[in-house]
Motif scaffolding. Structure first.
Motif, PDB file in Angstrom:
ATOM      1  N   SER A  70       0.675  -1.120  -0.102  1.00 39.47           N
ATOM      2  CA  SER A  70      -0.009  -0.017  -0.068  1.00 39.47           C
ATOM      3  C   SER A  70       0.775   1.266  -0.132  1.00 39.47           C
ATOM      4  N   PHE A  71       0.483   2.332  -0.795  1.00 40.90           N
ATOM      5  CA  PHE A  71       1.263   3.797  -0.814  1.00 40.90           C
ATOM      6  C   PHE A  71       0.411   4.403   0.312  1.00 40.90           C
ATOM      7  N   TYR A  72      -0.900   3.784   0.925  1.00 39.62           N
ATOM      8  CA  TYR A  72      -1.483   5.140   1.800  1.00 39.62           C
ATOM      9  C   TYR A  72      -0.486   5.267   3.005  1.00 39.62           C
ATOM     10  N   PHE A 101      -9.476  19.022   0.555  1.00 46.47           N
ATOM     11  CA  PHE A 101      -8.101  18.275   0.644  1.00 46.47           C
ATOM     12  C   PHE A 101      -8.287  16.882   0.827  1.00 46.47           C
ATOM     13  N   ARG A 102      -9.339  16.452   1.318  1.00 46.76           N
ATOM     14  CA  ARG A 102      -9.455  14.872   1.410  1.00 46.76           C
ATOM     15  C   ARG A 102      -9.655  14.266   0.277  1.00 46.76           C
ATOM     16  N   GLU A 103     -10.598  14.923  -1.013  1.00 50.77           N
ATOM     17  CA  GLU A 103     -10.746  14.439  -2.049  1.00 50.77           C
ATOM     18  C   GLU A 103      -9.706  14.458  -3.024  1.00 50.77           C
ATOM     19  N   ILE A 104      -8.894  15.653  -2.841  1.00 51.26           N
ATOM     20  CA  ILE A 104      -7.587  15.753  -3.691  1.00 51.26           C
ATOM     21  C   ILE A 104      -6.618  14.665  -3.474  1.00 51.26           C
ATOM     22  N   MET A 105      -6.478  14.516  -2.071  1.00 49.60           N
ATOM     23  CA  MET A 105      -5.503  13.310  -1.641  1.00 49.60           C
ATOM     24  C   MET A 105      -5.853  12.042  -2.064  1.00 49.60           C
ATOM     25  N   SER A 106      -7.223  11.844  -2.033  1.00 50.26           N
ATOM     26  CA  SER A 106      -7.894  10.413  -2.504  1.00 50.26           C
ATOM     27  C   SER A 106      -7.328  10.198  -3.821  1.00 50.26           C
ATOM     28  N   ALA A 107      -7.719  11.350  -4.700  1.00 54.00           N
ATOM     29  CA  ALA A 107      -7.465  11.035  -6.034  1.00 54.00           C
ATOM     30  C   ALA A 107      -5.886  10.851  -6.439  1.00 54.00           C
ATOM     31  N   CYS A 108      -4.993  11.784  -5.732  1.00 54.95           N
ATOM     32  CA  CYS A 108      -3.642  11.540  -5.886  1.00 54.95           C
ATOM     33  C   CYS A 108      -3.153  10.061  -5.483  1.00 54.95           C
ATOM     34  N   LEU A 109      -3.951   9.492  -4.298  1.00 59.49           N
ATOM     35  CA  LEU A 109      -3.438   8.287  -3.989  1.00 59.49           C
ATOM     36  C   LEU A 109      -3.935   7.086  -4.987  1.00 59.49           C
ATOM     37  N   ALA A 110      -5.038   7.190  -5.521  1.00 61.97           N
ATOM     38  CA  ALA A 110      -5.637   6.499  -6.529  1.00 61.97           C
ATOM     39  C   ALA A 110      -4.535   6.568  -7.950  1.00 61.97           C
ATOM     40  N   HIS A 137     -13.428   9.629  -2.022  1.00 58.61           N
ATOM     41  CA  HIS A 137     -14.323   8.874  -3.102  1.00 58.61           C
ATOM     42  C   HIS A 137     -13.614   8.312  -4.210  1.00 58.61           C
ATOM     43  N   SER A 138     -12.194   8.440  -4.243  1.00 58.47           N
ATOM     44  CA  SER A 138     -11.493   7.590  -5.145  1.00 58.47           C
ATOM     45  C   SER A 138     -11.086   6.123  -4.648  1.00 58.47           C
ATOM     46  N   ALA A 139     -11.334   5.937  -3.466  1.00 61.93           N
ATOM     47  CA  ALA A 139     -11.026   4.510  -2.849  1.00 61.93           C
ATOM     48  C   ALA A 139     -12.086   3.497  -3.432  1.00 61.93           C
ATOM     49  N   ILE A 140     -11.774   2.305  -3.694  1.00 59.16           N
ATOM     50  CA  ILE A 140     -12.657   1.211  -4.111  1.00 59.16           C
ATOM     51  C   ILE A 140     -13.148   0.882  -2.779  1.00 59.16           C
ATOM     52  N   ALA A 141     -14.555   0.945  -2.471  1.00 62.46           N
ATOM     53  CA  ALA A 141     -15.038   0.610  -1.265  1.00 62.46           C
ATOM     54  C   ALA A 141     -15.992  -0.762  -1.529  1.00 62.46           C
TER      55      ALA A 141
END
Ligand SMILES: O=C(O)C(=O)C[C@]1(C(=O)O)C=C[C@@H](O)C=C1
Length: 385
Positions: A70-72, A101-110, A137-141
């Motif tokens: 994981s890169f998380y 910022f939560r969503e920006i990071m989520s997209a960056c992590l994806a 929201h970019s996580a696969i839940a």
């Protein structure tokens, strides 16, 4: 109002605060300004995403095995969100700014690697809402139908993390989650707090005047008990496995309603007949993020332990005394019946601090020497959002 805009760094309002301009001229000036700001924001987000891709390369070449898992980085994400809040000067609230910022990071992590997260399903549960709040929201839940299954999926490496409920401010602990920790080697990697708003939902075939059964999870029925007593004293209350399941059941039932969150309403195309029907206005639930790795200190952390004490006088006092002496703030103490004869009392303890802090490490050694058994469940960043 005028003053507020005058202070704003864009200066846009003073540019258009001119009697010679009509409404559409004023809007044009402001919208051109917004377009130019969006242009800059877009470029900066792309630049940030490129940096995240470079970070991924560094992680891969430094430690390919770790990187493949994981890169998380939970501690870094907490720091980024806290900084976003500290920097914020308004007019957006700190929470709104952090959410962006939560969503920006989520997209960056994806971009680095899409993260897979198991949650207690089905789709539309508050646990799904908590998973998205924490990972963006970019996580696969992925939904699983029982808490044990969420634990198993993470243990098997089929997903990177899991999200399970642990306590509700009205209804108390989720025993099933605590019990799983006694036998699992998974670590707590984070926590999420969610304000729980319950709604009474109906389908398009419901006869509003004839509601005689109300479906929900037993905890949600309990959270709305007084409201139900006042508004639907004669309706049968039927406990089902989750709020989302309750919402699903409404299909085709003309005399039923369900209690669930707004996400379930949207997902199953239901109408909100009454909103915020929970008895306690600050009704909230805490969820835990479970994973396989320990999390380094973020600067504002919590630690969770499970401790078995021998059945002797003063056991609880002996257990808690070192925390008091070292000035460590206990945030929760919960006892559970032990599963084995040797473990008479089992206590789940949460406190402020990270296991690697010098003071915490001293306390852990002391408590460990007094306890029959001690298991560190994890140190993790305190919930930011
Ligand atoms: O700093 C990192 O390690 C990154 O991978 C970058 C980043 C970010 O977008 O800021 C993305 C994912 C991690 O979970 C933490 C932070």
């Amino acid at each position: 109002m005028h003053k507020h805009y005058d202070r704003h760094p864009t200066g846009a309002f003073s540019m258009v605060n001119d009697a010679s301009m009509n409404e559409s001229e004023q809007l044009k000036v402001l919208r051109d300004r917004i377009d130019s700001i969006d242009d800059q924001i877009g470029k900066l987000i792309s630049e940030r995403a490129q940096c995240a891709q470079d970070v991924a390369e560094v992680k891969k070449s430094a430690n390919p095995e770790e990187a493949a898992k994981s890169f998380y980085r939970p501690e870094r994400e907490a720091q980024v969100l806290r900084k976003a809040m500290e920097r914020n000067q308004g007019p957006l609230s700190n929470e709104e700014m952090a959410r962006l910022f939560r969503e920006i990071m989520s997209a960056c992590l994806a971009l680095e690697q899409p993260i897979k997260v198991a949650f207690l399903g089905p789709e539309g549960t508050f646990t799904q809402q908590a998973a998205l709040k924490h990972f963006g929201h970019s996580a696969i839940a992925m939904p699983f139908s029982a808490i044990d299954e969420v634990f198993r999926e993470v243990e098997a490496g089929a997903v990177n993390y899991g999200v399970v409920p642990v306590e509700n401010s009205t209804e108390g602990v989720v025993n099933h989650t605590l019990d799983n920790f006694m036998t699992s080697n998974l670590k707590i990697c984070g926590e999420v707090e969610l304000r729980i708003h319950q709604n009474l939902l109906i389908s398009d075939v419901t006869h509003v005047k004839n509601i005689s059964r109300i479906y929900s999870h037993s905890q949600s029925l309990a959270q709305c008990r007084k409201w139900l007593d006042a508004h639907y004293p004669n309706a049968e209350r039927i406990a089902v496995s989750s709020n989302a399941e309750a919402a699903k059941r409404l299909k085709g039932e003309w005399n039923a309603a369900a209690i669930a969150g707004s996400m379930a309403a949207e997902l199953y195309g239901l109408k909100v007949l009454a909103e915020k029907i929970e008895d306690e206005p600050d009704n909230s639930t805490r969820f835990l993020i479970i994973g396989t790795e320990s999390v380094p200190a973020s600067g504002d952390d919590k630690t969770s332990l499970v401790v078995a004490m021998r059945n002797e006088p003063g056991a609880l006092h002996n257990l808690l005394e070192p925390f008091h002496r070292h000035n460590i703030d206990l945030t929760r103490v919960e006892s559970r019946p032990a599963r084995t004869g040797a473990w008479t009392y089992v206590f789940f303890i949460d406190f402020s601090g990270h296991a690697q802090d010098a003071e915490v490490s001293k306390v852990l050694n002391e408590v460990s020497s007094r306890a029959a058994d001690l298991k560190l469940l994890g140190s993790y960043p305190k919930a930011v959002l």
